[in-house]
Design an enzyme around this catalytic site. Structure first.
Site, PDB file in Angstrom:
ATOM      1  N   LYS A 169       0.873  -1.186   0.000  1.00 35.89           N
ATOM      2  CA  LYS A 169       0.000   0.000   0.000  1.00 35.89           C
ATOM      3  C   LYS A 169       0.905   1.229   0.000  1.00 35.89           C
ATOM      4  O   LYS A 169       1.464   1.621   1.021  1.00 35.89           O
ATOM      5  CB  LYS A 169      -0.930   0.048   1.224  1.00 35.89           C
ATOM      6  CG  LYS A 169      -2.056   1.061   0.948  1.00 35.89           C
ATOM      7  CD  LYS A 169      -2.566   1.784   2.147  1.00 35.89           C
ATOM      8  CE  LYS A 169      -1.717   2.871   2.697  1.00 35.89           C
ATOM      9  NZ  LYS A 169      -1.508   4.055   1.811  1.00 35.89           N
ATOM     10  N   GLY A 200      -4.806   3.571  -1.445  1.00 34.30           N
ATOM     11  CA  GLY A 200      -5.832   4.085  -0.547  1.00 34.30           C
ATOM     12  C   GLY A 200      -5.214   4.826   0.616  1.00 34.30           C
ATOM     13  O   GLY A 200      -3.992   4.938   0.728  1.00 34.30           O
ATOM     14  N   GLY A 202      -4.366   5.717   4.671  1.00 33.55           N
ATOM     15  CA  GLY A 202      -3.933   4.938   5.822  1.00 33.55           C
ATOM     16  C   GLY A 202      -5.107   4.515   6.679  1.00 33.55           C
ATOM     17  O   GLY A 202      -5.193   3.367   7.133  1.00 33.55           O
ATOM     18  N   GLY A 206      -5.139   1.093   4.648  1.00 31.92           N
ATOM     19  CA  GLY A 206      -3.965   0.813   5.491  1.00 31.92           C
ATOM     20  C   GLY A 206      -4.346   0.063   6.758  1.00 31.92           C
ATOM     21  O   GLY A 206      -3.767  -0.981   7.080  1.00 31.92           O
ATOM     22  N   GLU A 244      10.045   2.092  10.380  1.00 36.40           N
ATOM     23  CA  GLU A 244      11.067   3.077   9.970  1.00 36.40           C
ATOM     24  C   GLU A 244      10.401   4.434  10.065  1.00 36.40           C
ATOM     25  O   GLU A 244       9.579   4.778   9.218  1.00 36.40           O
ATOM     26  CB  GLU A 244      11.507   2.829   8.523  1.00 36.40           C
ATOM     27  CG  GLU A 244      12.150   1.486   8.270  1.00 36.40           C
ATOM     28  CD  GLU A 244      13.564   1.401   8.806  1.00 36.40           C
ATOM     29  OE1 GLU A 244      14.153   2.454   9.115  1.00 36.40           O
ATOM     30  OE2 GLU A 244      14.068   0.279   8.941  1.00 36.40           O
ATOM     31  N   CYS A 278      13.972  11.593   5.676  1.00 37.65           N
ATOM     32  CA  CYS A 278      13.885  11.184   7.088  1.00 37.65           C
ATOM     33  C   CYS A 278      15.225  11.333   7.783  1.00 37.65           C
ATOM     34  O   CYS A 278      15.274  11.561   8.981  1.00 37.65           O
ATOM     35  CB  CYS A 278      13.353   9.765   7.194  1.00 37.65           C
ATOM     36  SG  CYS A 278      14.224   8.639   6.135  1.00 37.65           S
ATOM     37  N   GLU A 396      10.142  16.981  14.172  1.00 31.85           N
ATOM     38  CA  GLU A 396      10.485  16.794  12.764  1.00 31.85           C
ATOM     39  C   GLU A 396       9.633  17.754  11.929  1.00 31.85           C
ATOM     40  O   GLU A 396       8.407  17.684  11.969  1.00 31.85           O
ATOM     41  CB  GLU A 396      10.196  15.354  12.346  1.00 31.85           C
ATOM     42  CG  GLU A 396      10.601  15.083  10.920  1.00 31.85           C
ATOM     43  CD  GLU A 396      10.318  13.653  10.498  1.00 31.85           C
ATOM     44  OE1 GLU A 396       9.187  13.192  10.680  1.00 31.85           O
ATOM     45  OE2 GLU A 396      11.237  13.016   9.961  1.00 31.85           O
TER      46      GLU A 396
HETATM   47  P1  NAD Z   1       2.561   9.005   7.074  1.00 34.77           P
HETATM   48  O1  NAD Z   1       2.876   8.330   8.350  1.00 34.77           O
HETATM   49  O2  NAD Z   1       1.486  10.011   7.053  1.00 34.77           O
HETATM   50  O3  NAD Z   1       2.144   7.930   5.965  1.00 34.77           O
HETATM   51  C1  NAD Z   1       2.999   6.888   5.576  1.00 34.77           C
HETATM   52  C2  NAD Z   1       2.173   5.745   5.019  1.00 34.77           C
HETATM   53  O4  NAD Z   1       1.395   5.185   6.071  1.00 34.77           O
HETATM   54  C3  NAD Z   1       1.169   6.138   3.944  1.00 34.77           C
HETATM   55  O5  NAD Z   1       1.070   5.097   3.005  1.00 34.77           O
HETATM   56  C4  NAD Z   1      -0.129   6.272   4.723  1.00 34.77           C
HETATM   57  O6  NAD Z   1      -1.287   6.065   3.940  1.00 34.77           O
HETATM   58  C5  NAD Z   1       0.038   5.148   5.720  1.00 34.77           C
HETATM   59  N1  NAD Z   1      -0.707   5.303   6.969  1.00 34.77           N
HETATM   60  C6  NAD Z   1      -0.914   6.435   7.682  1.00 34.77           C
HETATM   61  N2  NAD Z   1      -1.643   6.160   8.783  1.00 34.77           N
HETATM   62  C7  NAD Z   1      -1.899   4.827   8.769  1.00 34.77           C
HETATM   63  C8  NAD Z   1      -2.598   3.952   9.625  1.00 34.77           C
HETATM   64  N3  NAD Z   1      -3.222   4.382  10.715  1.00 34.77           N
HETATM   65  N4  NAD Z   1      -2.676   2.634   9.300  1.00 34.77           N
HETATM   66  C9  NAD Z   1      -2.060   2.167   8.197  1.00 34.77           C
HETATM   67  N5  NAD Z   1      -1.387   2.954   7.326  1.00 34.77           N
HETATM   68  C10 NAD Z   1      -1.281   4.275   7.618  1.00 34.77           C
HETATM   69  O7  NAD Z   1       3.946   9.597   6.557  1.00 34.77           O
HETATM   70  P2  NAD Z   1       4.230  10.443   5.243  1.00 34.77           P
HETATM   71  O8  NAD Z   1       3.710  11.809   5.473  1.00 34.77           O
HETATM   72  O9  NAD Z   1       3.809   9.691   4.033  1.00 34.77           O
HETATM   73  O10 NAD Z   1       5.830  10.451   5.225  1.00 34.77           O
HETATM   74  C11 NAD Z   1       6.572  11.318   5.986  1.00 34.77           C
HETATM   75  C12 NAD Z   1       7.057  10.664   7.270  1.00 34.77           C
HETATM   76  O11 NAD Z   1       7.750   9.459   6.982  1.00 34.77           O
HETATM   77  C13 NAD Z   1       8.049  11.508   8.008  1.00 34.77           C
HETATM   78  O12 NAD Z   1       7.758  11.475   9.395  1.00 34.77           O
HETATM   79  C14 NAD Z   1       9.379  10.832   7.745  1.00 34.77           C
HETATM   80  O13 NAD Z   1      10.367  11.043   8.689  1.00 34.77           O
HETATM   81  C15 NAD Z   1       8.981   9.418   7.685  1.00 34.77           C
HETATM   82  N6  NAD Z   1       9.972   8.646   6.934  1.00 34.77           N
HETATM   83  C16 NAD Z   1      10.766   7.757   7.587  1.00 34.77           C
HETATM   84  C17 NAD Z   1      11.729   7.057   6.901  1.00 34.77           C
HETATM   85  C18 NAD Z   1      12.607   6.055   7.577  1.00 34.77           C
HETATM   86  O14 NAD Z   1      13.122   5.188   6.899  1.00 34.77           O
HETATM   87  N7  NAD Z   1      12.811   6.109   8.865  1.00 34.77           N
HETATM   88  C19 NAD Z   1      11.881   7.237   5.531  1.00 34.77           C
HETATM   89  C20 NAD Z   1      11.065   8.170   4.904  1.00 34.77           C
HETATM   90  C21 NAD Z   1      10.103   8.850   5.615  1.00 34.77           C
END
Ligand code: NAD
Length: 490
Positions: A169, A200, A202, A206, A244, A278, A396
């Site tokens: 996803k 879709g 999260g 998700g 991550e 990140c 962040e």
């Molecule tokens: P996000 O957490 O909003 O979403 C990430 C993914 O999770 C999306 O596909 C989203 O649809 C899904 N998601 C969100 N809530 C969910 C839930 N309750 N259940 C299941 N799926 C869910 O993050 P974002 O805005 O897409 O990305 C930015 C964030 O990602 C930043 O905080 C960044 O630091 C982090 N990030 C971490 C790494 C790492 O490897 N540590 C790498 C890149 C980004």
């Protein structure tokens, strides 16, 4: 405009319901694509297909799985221009960076899998037992938008390589590249159900995937807030979870360092992908006696980060950019917009909060940059005069915002560096390699770059503290998708 109306489930494109998610171009604010909004039924169909495919795929010889991944790598390489264009249009990364990093990195990850498969310790004798490694089962991979194809490849490639089946996803913010990947998977000839794509939000697709009882592993990359929720949901069925998450990474410049090189390199690593990285080195920890000098270098080095239209940018970041001495003074590293209006408002809100809390602007600010009256652009911004409790230092921001923090003595530098809830990445600069290594050893982070060293996509990647747990990439990335079984022999 890229429009997709189906999910890829059980080896074919299956028409989705009527719900749609619009994909916006960060540089213009216009809609450039549309994908289906997956539901509980789509999630269930994809998990069922992955569960059906698991017995045969996990029993397929590793060499055959590796050969299919090689074919997939070739098919993606043939689509690299289309993939880069999709990522420019949905993330806003400048074109040369999108080609070199956003597409180059996942191709390297995919290409490395057949060789890594040969390095897994599949069987080991321990006394009268044989300890064997087996694929863990059905994997749900949930990925963010900032390096969308890289984060997909970091999960999907090793999971498929070791014999797991996958439901992906991708982020609903930047999903187009994942549909192009699914087209290539289909063309490569993977058996039905081995790889499935459900798009879709999260909260909908998700959460249904994470909660499904037939899923064995959830591999998630995204925000710490979503990771916490996913960990809690997955706990109900005692799944393996790899998280991550976010970061607020410190760049510790010791008093004997080459300040000019360290500050210029630090700006690149804070601002890369418009700060939406990140591992962004978003805090620069500088000896108090050299703070004024560091501010001056930072203020002039900001000019090396011009804002550009990502589609027409030609500053020429090459694949070897990861091997170059990035950021040496005069190196130009262009910035596109941030991904969305919401992200721009969030970032400029943090910049305003920094000013309100008493930090001093060395460069940039919350105003819309001159010459960019459309799109989600943010001025690259540097703060000094910060204190450790400020929101801009602790949280962040995920935008081009760098905070300088002053210290007296090495112990205070280490305390400041470790003084957030995150521990994803860090950096140290010193003229003395032993001293740099000693400080690196005191930093609570999953990776530490020493004296401007570059990212290594084959070394383990992951966080300490609230940056998550589990490791991706290289051999560690494959082991994340393995179970361990002890066979007691008579
Ligand atoms: P996000 O957490 O909003 O979403 C990430 C993914 O999770 C999306 O596909 C989203 O649809 C899904 N998601 C969100 N809530 C969910 C839930 N309750 N259940 C299941 N799926 C869910 O993050 P974002 O805005 O897409 O990305 C930015 C964030 O990602 C930043 O905080 C960044 O630091 C982090 N990030 C971490 C790494 C790492 O490897 N540590 C790498 C890149 C980004």
């Amino acid at each position: 405009m890229e429009t997709f109306t189906s999910h890829y489930i059980d080896g074919r494109w299956q028409a989705a319901g009527t719900g749609r998610i619009a994909v916006g171009d960060p540089a213009t604010g216009e809609v450039t694509g549309e994908v289906p909004a997956g539901t509980a039924a789509d999630a269930a169909a994809a998990v069922a297909a992955a569960a059906r495919a698991f017995p045969a795929w996990s029993a397929t010889p590793a060499a055959d799985r590796g050969a299919l991944l090689e074919r997939l790598t070739g098919l993606l390489a043939a689509r690299k221009d289309r993939l880069a264009a999709a990522i420019v249009a949905e993330v806003g990364s400048p074109a040369s960076f999108a080609a070199a990093v956003q597409v180059g990195l996942p191709l390297a990850t995919l290409a490395s899998q057949p060789k890594l498969l040969g390095e897994v310790g599949w069987r080991r004798e321990v006394g009268h037992s044989a300890v064997v490694r087996e694929p863990a089962g059905v994997v749900v991979a949930i990925t963010p938008w900032n390096y969308p194809l890289h984060q997909i490849a970091a999960k999907v490639a090793p999971a498929l390589a070791v014999g797991c089946t996958v439901v992906l996803k991708p982020s609903e913010v930047a999903p187009l590249n994942a549909f192009l990947l699914a087209e290539a998977v289909h063309e490569a000839g993977f058996p039905p159900g081995v790889f499935n794509l459900v798009c879709g939000t999260g909260a909908d697709a998700g959460e249904h995937l994470v909660s499904h009882r037939d899923v064995d592993v959830v591999s998630f990359t995204g925000s710490t807030a979503a990771g916490r929720r996913i960990g809690a949901l997955a706990a109900a069925t005692v799944k393996q979870v790899h998280l991550e998450l976010g970061g607020k990474s410190p760049n510790v410049i010791l008093d004997d360092a080459d300040l000019e090189a360290a500050v210029a390199d630090g700006l690149v690593k804070a601002f890369v992908n418009s700060g939406q990285t990140c591992t962004a080195l978003s805090r620069m920890i500088v000896p108090r006696a050299r703070l004024a000098e560091a501010e001056q270098i930072a203020a002039s080095a900001v000019a090396n980060h011009p804002l550009v239209d990502p589609a027409t940018e030609t500053s020429g970041v090459r694949p070897s950019v990861l091997a170059d001495k990035l950021g040496h003074v005069g190196f130009t590293f262009a910035l596109g917009p941030v991904v969305s209006a919401a992200q721009r408002d969030r970032v400029t809100g943090y910049i305003r909060s920094g000013v309100e809390e008493g930090a001093r602007l060395v460069a940039g600010g919350p105003e819309r940059p001159d010459g960019f009256d459309r799109g989600h652009y943010v001025r690259p911004t540097v703060f000094s005069g910060t204190s450790p409790g400020m929101a801009i230092v602790q949280e962040e921001i995920f935008g081009p915002v760098l905070c300088l923090q002053a210290y007296d003595g090495e112990d205070e530098a280490v305390a400041l560096a470790n003084g957030t809830r995150y521990g994803l990445c860090a950096a140290v600069w010193s003229a003395d390699a032993d001293r740099a290594a000693a400080v690196a050893g005191r930093l609570r982070a999953g990776q530490v770059d020493i004296n401007g060293a570059r990212f290594n996509p084959f070394a383990p990647f992951g966080g300490y503290k609230q940056s998550g747990h589990g490791r991706e990439l290289g051999l560690w990335g494959l082991e994340a998708f393995l179970q361990t079984k002890s066979l007691q022999l008579p």
